[in-house]
Design an enzyme around this catalytic site. Structure first.
Site, PDB file in Angstrom:
ATOM      1  N   GLY A   3       0.876  -1.296  -0.004  1.00  0.00           N
ATOM      2  CA  GLY A   3       0.126  -0.128   0.009  1.00  0.00           C
ATOM      3  C   GLY A   3       1.013   1.169  -0.048  1.00  0.00           C
ATOM      4  N   ASN A  32       4.236   1.449   2.035  1.00  0.00           N
ATOM      5  CA  ASN A  32       5.571   1.369   1.235  1.00  0.00           C
ATOM      6  C   ASN A  32       6.516   2.546   1.412  1.00  0.00           C
ATOM      7  OD1 ASN A  32       4.004  -0.810  -0.021  1.00  0.00           O
ATOM      8  ND2 ASN A  32       3.925   0.249  -1.881  1.00  0.00           N
ATOM      9  N   ARG A  43      -5.631   6.887  -8.816  1.00  0.00           N
ATOM     10  CA  ARG A  43      -5.895   5.718  -9.345  1.00  0.00           C
ATOM     11  C   ARG A  43      -7.200   5.846 -10.021  1.00  0.00           C
ATOM     12  NH1 ARG A  43      -1.285   4.982  -8.498  1.00  0.00           N
ATOM     13  NH2 ARG A  43      -0.238   3.291  -7.602  1.00  0.00           N
ATOM     14  N   ALA A  54      11.519   6.446 -15.741  1.00  0.00           N
ATOM     15  CA  ALA A  54      12.688   6.158 -16.469  1.00  0.00           C
ATOM     16  C   ALA A  54      13.604   7.520 -16.844  1.00  0.00           C
ATOM     17  CB  ALA A  54      12.596   5.276 -17.702  1.00  0.00           C
ATOM     18  N   GLY A 110       6.447   0.032  -6.598  1.00  0.00           N
ATOM     19  CA  GLY A 110       6.758   0.671  -5.436  1.00  0.00           C
ATOM     20  C   GLY A 110       8.058   1.441  -5.784  1.00  0.00           C
ATOM     21  N   GLY A 163       8.130   4.568  -7.285  1.00  0.00           N
ATOM     22  CA  GLY A 163       8.112   5.961  -6.804  1.00  0.00           C
ATOM     23  C   GLY A 163       7.934   6.062  -5.012  1.00  0.00           C
ATOM     24  N   ASP A 164       7.444   5.026  -4.694  1.00  0.00           N
ATOM     25  CA  ASP A 164       7.360   5.003  -2.991  1.00  0.00           C
ATOM     26  C   ASP A 164       8.820   5.092  -2.364  1.00  0.00           C
ATOM     27  OD1 ASP A 164       4.507   4.971  -3.003  1.00  0.00           O
ATOM     28  OD2 ASP A 164       4.361   2.771  -3.216  1.00  0.00           O
TER      29      ASP A 164
END
Length: 312
Positions: free
Chosen positions: A36, A40, A169, A230, A257, A259-260
């Site tokens: 989640g 994360n 989302r 990227a 994950g 980005g987290d």
């Protein structure tokens, strides 16, 4: 007993993850883990050496003990996790033959979605240095959205910095609802952490990270870090805008994950006294190292791994 309050607190929803390497329609076995975005980022910061706490509701189903133990094993303070009657959200993740993934969510009415503003302890939030908010936590229910807003208000009133990842989302809500939710918390936000193009397109109608930064500054945000996959990240500390190249490992296994990982290591760097530029580089390295393994958390890098690359 004197409780040492965590420097970094995150609020949101953590789900049970059931993963298969085969498409869902033919899969026989699934491997259990949890994930989640709000959890994360806490784990990413914890593995870097920041003290972290988590605010959520936990359903009283058989997964509750597993989740609590797993969070504590990651160094997450769970004193403000509230166990209630109900169930924990579950999502299935499966690998498709073309390398893409498919997701199925069972989360409506789950325990975290019943969070209430009255769950919040102002003294706990006031003891932190950063209070982290997520758009997903806002999206799962009206009461969760109200709880996130109240957490932002409490933090702001106590002089605690607020970080915010809008993390749009489409399965959870519409672009207009996401924009409304963002605008209600932005007056309290110090560190704004959108992704490009998904978040910036929905929130600001642009896929230009520099324009997104300009829009965020107009809403009063001091520091913005736009993650661009990227293409690395584009960061503004309010004075200058600079690009941080992506750190790419030899083999990319899974982008989940990443980005987290960036956000957790970036905020850790700021808490640790690094410059914004150094903290962003730390985030980029953590995100790149995360790509080496499957799942949001199993491959989240440690402080030693990140600093080994950072110092080279």
């Amino acid at each position: 007993v004197i409780q040492i309050l965590p420097d970094f607190i995150s609020i949101g929803e953590c789900m049970i993850e059931l993963y298969s390497e085969q498409p869902i329609d033919v899969a026989d076995t699934f491997t259990r883990s949890f994930a989640g975005d709000s959890l994360n980022i806490a784990v990413a910061a914890s593995r870097m050496g920041t003290s972290v706490g988590y605010i959520t509701r936990l359903g009283s189903d058989p997964f509750a003990a597993y989740l609590l133990k797993a969070w504590r094993d990651e160094g997450v303070d769970t004193t403000h996790v509230k166990t209630v009657d109900g169930f924990n959200a579950v999502h299935f993740v499966a690998q498709l033959p073309d390398g893409d993934r498919e997701f199925v969510y069972y989360r409506r009415g789950s325990a975290p979605s019943t969070m209430q503003p009255s769950d919040l302890d102002p003294s706990y939030i006031a003891g932190a240095r950063i209070m982290h908010l997520s758009g997903i936590a806002q999206a799962i229910s009206p009461s969760a959205r109200a709880t996130v807003l109240r957490a932002a208000e409490i933090a702001h009133d106590a002089g605690v910095d607020v970080s915010y990842d809008p993390n749009y989302r489409h399965q959870l809500w519409s672009p207009p609802d996401a924009r409304d939710a963002m605008r209600e918390v932005m007056p309290y936000v110090t560190y704004f952490l959108p992704s490009c193009p998904v978040d910036t397109q929905v929130l600001f109608d642009t896929s230009d990270p520099q324009l997104a930064i300009h829009c965020a500054q107009e809403l009063g945000v001091r520091l913005t870090a736009v993650t661009c996959g990227a293409d690395g990240a584009v960061v503004s500390d309010g004075h200058e805008v600079f690009h941080v190249p992506a750190y790419t490992p030899d083999a990319v296994v899974d982008t989940t994950g990443a980005g987290d990982a960036f956000n957790g290591a970036f905020l850790h760097g700021l808490l640790d006294g690094l410059s914004v530029r150094e903290a962003a580089r730390l985030g980029s390295i953590a995100a790149g190292l995360k790509l080496r393994g499957r799942g949001a958390l199993a491959a989240m890098p440690s402080r030693d791994e990140v600093y080994l690359v950072f110092g080279s």
